[in-house]
Design a protein around this motif. Structure first.
Motif, PDB file in Angstrom:
ATOM      1  N   LEU A  21       0.829  -1.214   0.000  1.00 37.49           N
ATOM      2  CA  LEU A  21       0.000   0.000   0.000  1.00 37.49           C
ATOM      3  C   LEU A  21       0.859   1.257   0.000  1.00 37.49           C
ATOM      4  O   LEU A  21       0.560   2.231  -0.698  1.00 37.49           O
ATOM      5  N   ALA A  28      -3.306   1.064  -5.308  1.00 38.13           N
ATOM      6  CA  ALA A  28      -3.498  -0.228  -4.633  1.00 38.13           C
ATOM      7  C   ALA A  28      -4.779  -0.217  -3.809  1.00 38.13           C
ATOM      8  O   ALA A  28      -5.137   0.795  -3.204  1.00 38.13           O
ATOM      9  N   ARG A  29      -5.454  -1.354  -3.791  1.00 38.68           N
ATOM     10  CA  ARG A  29      -6.638  -1.549  -2.953  1.00 38.68           C
ATOM     11  C   ARG A  29      -6.575  -2.932  -2.332  1.00 38.68           C
ATOM     12  O   ARG A  29      -6.122  -3.889  -2.971  1.00 38.68           O
ATOM     13  N   VAL A  30      -7.075  -3.036  -1.093  1.00 38.93           N
ATOM     14  CA  VAL A  30      -7.180  -4.354  -0.469  1.00 38.93           C
ATOM     15  C   VAL A  30      -8.573  -4.913  -0.737  1.00 38.93           C
ATOM     16  O   VAL A  30      -9.546  -4.174  -0.900  1.00 38.93           O
ATOM     17  N   ASP A 163      -5.640   5.854   3.137  1.00 48.57           N
ATOM     18  CA  ASP A 163      -5.420   4.960   2.003  1.00 48.57           C
ATOM     19  C   ASP A 163      -4.399   3.870   2.297  1.00 48.57           C
ATOM     20  O   ASP A 163      -4.449   2.789   1.695  1.00 48.57           O
ATOM     21  N   ASP A 164      -3.459   4.144   3.194  1.00 46.09           N
ATOM     22  CA  ASP A 164      -2.441   3.145   3.510  1.00 46.09           C
ATOM     23  C   ASP A 164      -2.748   2.381   4.789  1.00 46.09           C
ATOM     24  O   ASP A 164      -1.874   1.733   5.362  1.00 46.09           O
ATOM     25  N   VAL A 166      -5.378  -0.493   6.843  1.00 43.89           N
ATOM     26  CA  VAL A 166      -6.231  -1.654   6.617  1.00 43.89           C
ATOM     27  C   VAL A 166      -7.108  -1.867   7.842  1.00 43.89           C
ATOM     28  O   VAL A 166      -6.623  -1.825   8.977  1.00 43.89           O
TER      29      VAL A 166
END
Length: 284
Positions: A21, A28-30, A163-164, A166
């Motif tokens: 990330l 990037a996406r989880v 964004d970074d 989770v």
């Protein structure tokens, strides 16, 4: 219905997830269950050059019950919520909610983290987590932090998660007293036209405390302090019930779509909320 080309990652630890990330940034996406993200990618409504699958991360599938404290890993599925005996004992509202999410096929793959994380106004779990006053637990390059579910949602698909970061779990104190999750939808598998999560505790024949949240009636789930306050100290008679509904209707902001015009949605919201409060009171 074919997504754009993307790189697929299946890391086995959270450090690697955070590293990807951090390196890839907005590209990037989880992915947890994938029921929201994959269709958007197929329709080219979401461009995800780097897709990170969380299914290989150990510990995210755990359900932990410590007395009245409950923690649900991000990768716990709705099917697991429904069938976990311990959860049914301490927080049966989870089972009641889970059974109303989509259909069995979706519930086998749909996850708590995926339902909670992305801020979809139509999802069921965000309103429930607000009702339960849950904590959203996040991990990022700067370590761990928790955000109250009542502060997590900022706008449609916009949350307090960076964004970074989770979402790794949600945690809450198991509710006492009565509970209810009521939902009106057009057909099986659809999002709610309106849904309400309610918990009520009783003392000496009156409401001692109440928590009330509704789903898909604004661009964020709505926990209404005014609706809660309208019930405290009452026996949920006609007038307090009416006051609670009026308070909630003052807090929501529905928009017209294929589930109906605004007036219809507000009417349905009132009907569903009355049902949920009444059932929670009867169970208290």
């Amino acid at each position: 219905m074919i997504p754009a080309a993307f790189e697929y990652y299946r890391p086995t630890n959270m450090d690697d997830v955070i590293a990807i990330l951090t390196e890839q940034g907005d590209d990037a996406r989880v992915m947890a269950g994938g029921h929201s993200l994959i269709p958007m990618m197929k329709l080219r409504m979401a461009d995800v050059p780097h897709l990170i699958d969380l299914q290989g991360i150990g510990g995210l599938q755990d359900i932990t019950i410590n007395g009245q404290s409950v923690t649900l890993g991000a990768m716990v599925t709705q099917h697991e919520l429904i069938n976990h005996a311990g959860l049914a004992d301490v927080a049966p509202i989870l089972q009641e909610t889970g059974l109303q999410i989509a259909d069995p096929q979706v519930r086998y793959m749909g996850t708590v983290g995926g339902n909670v994380a992305n801020g979809d106004p139509g999802n069921d779990m965000p309103g429930l987590m607000q009702c339960l006053d849950a904590q959203i637990n996040l991990v990022g390059p700067n370590g761990k932090r928790s955000v109250s579910a009542r502060d997590y949602y900022e706008a449609a698909y916009m949350t307090a998660r960076e964004d970074d970061e989770v979402l790794v779990s949600v945690s809450f104190v198991a509710p006492k007293g009565g509970y209810a999750y009521e939902k009106q939808k057009r057909k099986i598998g659809d999002y709610a036209t309106a849904a309400a999560a309610v918990t009520i505790t009783k003392d000496a024949g009156s409401v001692a405390s109440a928590s009330i949240a509704m789903t898909n009636l604004s661009d964020v789930p709505v926990w209404s302090e005014g609706a809660c306050d309208a019930l405290v100290g009452t026996r949920c008679e006609v007038d307090p019930l009416k006051s609670a509904v009026e308070a909630m209707l003052g807090d929501i902001d529905p928009t017209e779509d294929n589930r109906g015009p605004v007036a219809f949605k507000r009417h349905v919201a009132g009907v569903i909320l009355k049902r949920a409060i009444t059932r929670a009171w009867d169970r208290a």
